[in-house]
Design a protein around this motif. Structure first.
Motif, mmCIF file in Angstrom:
data_model
loop_
_atom_site.group_PDB
_atom_site.id
_atom_site.type_symbol
_atom_site.label_atom_id
_atom_site.label_comp_id
_atom_site.label_asym_id
_atom_site.label_seq_id
_atom_site.Cartn_x
_atom_site.Cartn_y
_atom_site.Cartn_z
ATOM 1 N N GLN A 328 0.840 -1.195 0.000
ATOM 2 C CA GLN A 328 0.000 0.000 0.000
ATOM 3 C C GLN A 328 0.876 1.247 0.000
ATOM 4 O O GLN A 328 2.019 1.227 0.458
ATOM 5 N N ILE A 329 0.308 2.341 -0.508
ATOM 6 C CA ILE A 329 1.074 3.573 -0.654
ATOM 7 C C ILE A 329 1.576 4.090 0.697
ATOM 8 O O ILE A 329 2.684 4.618 0.793
ATOM 9 N N ASP A 330 0.781 3.918 1.763
ATOM 10 C CA ASP A 330 1.217 4.366 3.097
ATOM 11 C C ASP A 330 2.480 3.622 3.540
ATOM 12 O O ASP A 330 3.395 4.218 4.120
ATOM 13 N N THR A 331 2.518 2.330 3.267
ATOM 14 C CA THR A 331 3.668 1.501 3.662
ATOM 15 C C THR A 331 4.906 1.891 2.858
ATOM 16 O O THR A 331 6.018 1.979 3.395
ATOM 17 N N ILE A 332 4.704 2.141 1.570
ATOM 18 C CA ILE A 332 5.832 2.556 0.714
ATOM 19 C C ILE A 332 6.395 3.896 1.195
ATOM 20 O O ILE A 332 7.603 4.086 1.284
ATOM 21 N N ALA A 333 5.482 4.813 1.517
ATOM 22 C CA ALA A 333 5.900 6.135 1.992
ATOM 23 C C ALA A 333 6.713 6.027 3.274
ATOM 24 O O ALA A 333 7.725 6.716 3.454
ATOM 25 N N LEU A 334 6.259 5.158 4.175
ATOM 26 C CA LEU A 334 6.956 4.974 5.456
ATOM 27 C C LEU A 334 8.345 4.405 5.244
ATOM 28 O O LEU A 334 9.324 4.884 5.829
ATOM 29 N N PRO A 358 -0.716 0.099 -10.632
ATOM 30 C CA PRO A 358 -1.621 0.190 -9.496
ATOM 31 C C PRO A 358 -2.567 -1.007 -9.467
ATOM 32 O O PRO A 358 -2.908 -1.574 -10.508
ATOM 33 N N LEU A 359 -2.983 -1.361 -8.269
ATOM 34 C CA LEU A 359 -3.918 -2.466 -8.069
ATOM 35 C C LEU A 359 -5.073 -1.986 -7.198
ATOM 36 O O LEU A 359 -4.971 -0.972 -6.514
ATOM 37 N N PRO A 360 -6.203 -2.690 -7.211
ATOM 38 C CA PRO A 360 -7.311 -2.310 -6.322
ATOM 39 C C PRO A 360 -6.863 -2.241 -4.860
ATOM 40 O O PRO A 360 -5.952 -2.992 -4.441
ATOM 41 N N GLY A 361 -7.502 -1.375 -4.092
ATOM 42 C CA GLY A 361 -7.150 -1.229 -2.685
ATOM 43 C C GLY A 361 -5.951 -0.339 -2.456
ATOM 44 O O GLY A 361 -5.303 -0.409 -1.408
ATOM 45 N N LYS A 362 -5.640 0.515 -3.452
ATOM 46 C CA LYS A 362 -4.509 1.439 -3.361
ATOM 47 C C LYS A 362 -3.184 0.728 -3.161
ATOM 48 O O LYS A 362 -2.287 1.188 -2.462
#
Length: 367
Positions: A328-334, A358-362
């Motif tokens: 997920q994008i939040d995990t990548i950002a972290l 990109p995949l479903p569920g961000k």
């Protein structure tokens, strides 16, 4: 519409106490503005909701005189006029009960098969608001949306300028006629606006310049668009009125959240708290929530390009996804220690380069 139709519609529009909703009701009953003006008052009074007060001045000769003056102004200034039943009248605006019966236009506006969003906010935009607006336009640019705003100080003109910078069509909805331009300092942007879009107004050249006009024109800003984005707002402000109108039209509203101590974030935070707006922390939530798709030629290749160039951050993102697969994008950002709004732009660039998808569920994964 013909000149004759325009003249009669302007004449009907000039009658006091007949607003857009009432005018549409009368036209629907009689068939045209000309038929309304020729109909006996006794017959009109049989229409539900039409009273003596409403049509008292209907046959006053002065209304046609003023309509003829306005028609002359329209011709002399090459203004296009869109009638609410015309095919060229903005489609989404047609579905708003209080939309103008006449919409005046200048510039090179094309709304056919276009994504349209409104961007509004405080006139006292902060540096954070400007930065977010810039990122917003950059990341939405591949989807080629039309950007609508109000040409006012602060957020409005910021949105228009960044839209032009990213070669996006942009439209300003004015709170006055085309006999003037407010604020005067923004006259320097008119040529670029008309080259990259243009202006809408439902006010006559003879209309009084009134602060209530700004609230009235907000229904056009909200009605034109499939979604309204509020960048920043104090506890009260015109952008919140626009958001409320968009909400009443059953359109999507997005608000950029801010710290509870920031005065220019109070309005946005309240919209989110009241569930009148989606929280917008990532510009790419817009195409995701509105189900926008890139044009076929813009779609990333199924197989990544050979020898594609990635910068340092992109390499780190790619290697992380290659090792950890779907994330997920939040995990990548972290992991990559990047703000989400910057990471979102990088992921879009990498998607266009064909190295992530990109995949479903961000979720995102390396190709």
């Amino acid at each position: 519409m013909t000149e004759n139709d325009l003249l009669h519609t302007l004449t009907l529009q000039h009658v006091p106490n007949i607003g857009d909703i009432t005018a549409k009701k009368l036209i629907a009953h009689c068939g045209s503005a000309e038929a309304v003006l020729k109909e006996k008052k006794s017959h009109l009074l049989k229409i539900d909701g039409i009273g003596v007060y409403t049509i008292n001045e209907l046959h006053e000769a002065s209304h046609k005189v003023e309509a003829e003056k306005e028609m002359l102004f329209i011709k002399q200034n090459d203004i296009d006029v869109l009638y609410f039943e015309d095919a060229k009248y903005p489609e989404k605006l047609k579905h708003c009960i209080d939309a103008p019966i006449l919409l005046f236009q200048t510039g090179n506006i094309n709304l056919e098969n276009q994504h349209i969003i409104s961007v509004v906010g405080t006139r006292k935009i902060t540096t954070q608001g400007i930065a977010f607006c810039e990122i917003l336009m950059e990341q939405l640019a591949p989807f080629n949306p039309v950007i609508v705003s109000g040409f006012a100080y602060g957020t409005d003109i910021t949105a228009h300028k960044f839209a032009i910078k990213n070669k996006l069509q942009t439209i300003a909805c004015l709170a006055h006629g085309f006999n003037q331009m407010y604020p005067k300092i923004h006259k320097k942007y008119v040529a670029d606006m008309e080259k990259n879009g243009g202006f809408f107004s439902d006010f006559w050249s003879s209309s009084n310049f009134d602060r209530n006009n700004f609230l009235k024109r907000n229904r056009v800003i909200a009605g034109l668009s499939e979604a309204t984005i509020v960048i920043e707002s104090a506890e009260k402000g015109g952008s919140l009125v626009t958001a409320d109108i968009a909400h009443s039209y059953n359109r999507d509203v997005f608000a950029v959240p801010g710290r509870v101590t920031d005065s220019q974030s109070v309005g946005c935070n309240n919209l989110i708290k009241q569930q009148k707006a989606h929280m917008l922390s990532n510009p790419l939530d817009i195409p995701y929530m509105l189900n926008w798709k890139l044009e076929e030629e813009q779609q990333p290749a199924v197989q990544k390009q050979l020898f594609v160039e990635l910068d340092t951050y992109e390499k780190e993102i790619y290697n992380y996804l290659k090792e950890h697969q779907k994330q997920q994008i939040d995990t990548i950002a972290l992991h990559c220690k990047l703000p989400i709004f910057k990471l979102a732009g990088m992921l879009l660039n990498m998607e266009l380069k064909g190295v992530v998808r990109p995949l479903p569920g961000k979720l995102f994964e390396a190709v």
